[in-house]
Design a protein around this motif. Structure first.
Motif, PDB file in Angstrom:
ATOM      1  N   ASN A   6       0.816  -1.205   0.000  1.00  0.00           N
ATOM      2  CA  ASN A   6       0.000   0.000   0.000  1.00  0.00           C
ATOM      3  C   ASN A   6       0.850   1.256   0.000  1.00  0.00           C
ATOM      4  N   GLY A   7       0.303   2.324  -0.512  1.00  0.00           N
ATOM      5  CA  GLY A   7       0.947   3.633  -0.436  1.00  0.00           C
ATOM      6  C   GLY A   7       2.330   3.645  -1.052  1.00  0.00           C
ATOM      7  N   LEU A  10      -0.771  -9.824   2.971  1.00  0.00           N
ATOM      8  CA  LEU A  10      -0.335  -9.191   1.721  1.00  0.00           C
ATOM      9  C   LEU A  10      -1.548  -8.570   1.016  1.00  0.00           C
ATOM     10  N   VAL A  11      -1.386  -7.343   0.561  1.00  0.00           N
ATOM     11  CA  VAL A  11      -2.469  -6.678  -0.166  1.00  0.00           C
ATOM     12  C   VAL A  11      -2.111  -6.680  -1.656  1.00  0.00           C
TER      13      VAL A  11
END
Lengths: 152, 204
Positions: B56-57, B74-75
């Motif tokens: 993310n990000g 985990l994304v």
């Protein structure tokens, strides 16, 4: 084929028939024979138990290996930046005219093989023509013929 | 096998530990496009089409999902403007080699890839390695392999083995995304099989 099967077997045995020594074995055969004949690749594949397709993949991948016969004298002409600005192209054209072969080829009497290389690492000597590992530096077009004539 | 939780496209899914992101997505019923992946073969990471974004990000990064192992929490995002743009370019590059491959055309429609964007260089092979790896890993026959490298890399049958084994197998034929494999086989059959059987085999 000039290298015989016994010699190939000897080289393979020096590496204990290890499949992981494939490149080393091929390099030694290449070093002695100057090229890798089909019989040699077949033998290496069989003894090291590596599929022929893999041996071919490796032998065709690295520029150190040749799958076609090489002449008695290997001519390398440096085409790197420093040699390029000092006229490497004219040296190459002269050698092409004198030997009648293009880079990557070998003449009919198996005398010369011609290759271009991208830098031999001695830019101060440019333009450089290397024959059998010996560097002929600061070479001019007129000297080229005399140098080639020294090789039989 | 231990199960771990990951998030794919905002959906919580449970996947087996040690799986790759692609396998995890497949087990959860999420489709990621791919050309060089095959369930029976070791991941290859050749076609890069299964690229996804993880994290993310600022720590978000692009990874190739067929060779990226899953980890706890985990994304994963399988579609985004950036990913679609990359897949479109990959497809356009592949289409320069094999403009008429039905499999590529289906994907090209989905991602809006223009088959005429790059100058045609009809080699027909897209180097997915499915035939080479299937023959090596599943059939263990090694009748076909890669030769040369870089822009000159191509698949090549070993005439001696191909003449003996391929007629009874041909299992790699339907795997090929471009049908170039069949053409390469017919060519080697015409050029080298007859000489192979008479004992003067040639790898040329």
């Amino acid at each position: 084929m000039t290298i015989d099967i016994d010699r190939i077997d000897q080289i393979i045995d020096m590496h204990q028939c290890e499949a992981s020594s494939l490149i080393q074995v091929l390099l030694e055969i290449q070093g002695e024979n100057h090229w890798l004949p089909k019989e040699a690749l077949d033998r290496v594949s069989e003894k090291l138990q590596v599929p022929l397709s893999r041996t071919m993949h490796i032998a065709s991948f690295y520029k150190a290996f040749s799958l076609v016969p090489k002449g008695r004298h290997e001519v390398h002409i440096c085409m790197g930046t420093a040699c390029h600005v000092r006229g490497a192209k004219r040296i190459l054209e002269t050698v092409e005219d004198l030997t009648g072969i293009k880079p990557g080829e070998t003449d009919a009497d198996m005398k010369f093989s011609l290759e271009t290389v991208n830098c031999l690492g001695c830019c101060a000597l440019g333009p450089v023509m290397e024959i059998n590992g010996k560097a002929h530096g600061k070479i001019s077009v007129s000297e080229t013929a005399a140098v080639l004539e020294r090789y039989e | 096998m231990n199960e771990i939780r990951i998030q794919i496209d905002g959906k919580e899914v449970r996947v087996g530990e040690g799986m790759t992101v692609l396998e995890g997505a497949q087990s959860a019923g999420i489709t990621i496009p791919k050309l060089c992946h095959h369930d029976k073969l070791v991941p290859f990471g050749g076609c890069r089409l299964c690229i996804v974004e993880v994290g993310n990000g600022v720590s978000a990064k692009l990874v190739v999902s067929c060779v990226y192992p899953v980890e706890e929490n985990l994304v994963v995002r399988t579609r985004s403007e950036k990913i679609d743009r990359i897949r479109k370019t990959i497809l356009e590059l592949l289409l320069a080699h094999a403009p008429n491959s039905p499999e590529l055309q289906v994907l090209a429609r989905e991602y809006g890839a223009d088959k005429d964007r790059f100058e045609k260089e009809a080699s027909f092979c897209i180097h997915c390695g499915l035939c080479v790896r299937y023959c090596n890993e599943v059939k263990k026959l090694n009748a076909v392999g890669f030769v040369d490298r870089g822009i000159r890399k191509e698949i090549a049958f070993i005439p001696g083995i191909a003449a003996r084994e391929c007629k009874n197998c041909m299992e790699c034929f339907p795997l090929c995304p471009t049908s170039y494999l069949q053409a390469a086989f017919v060519l080697i059959e015409a050029l080298a099989f007859s000489t192979t059987s008479s004992g003067t085999a040639s790898t040329e």
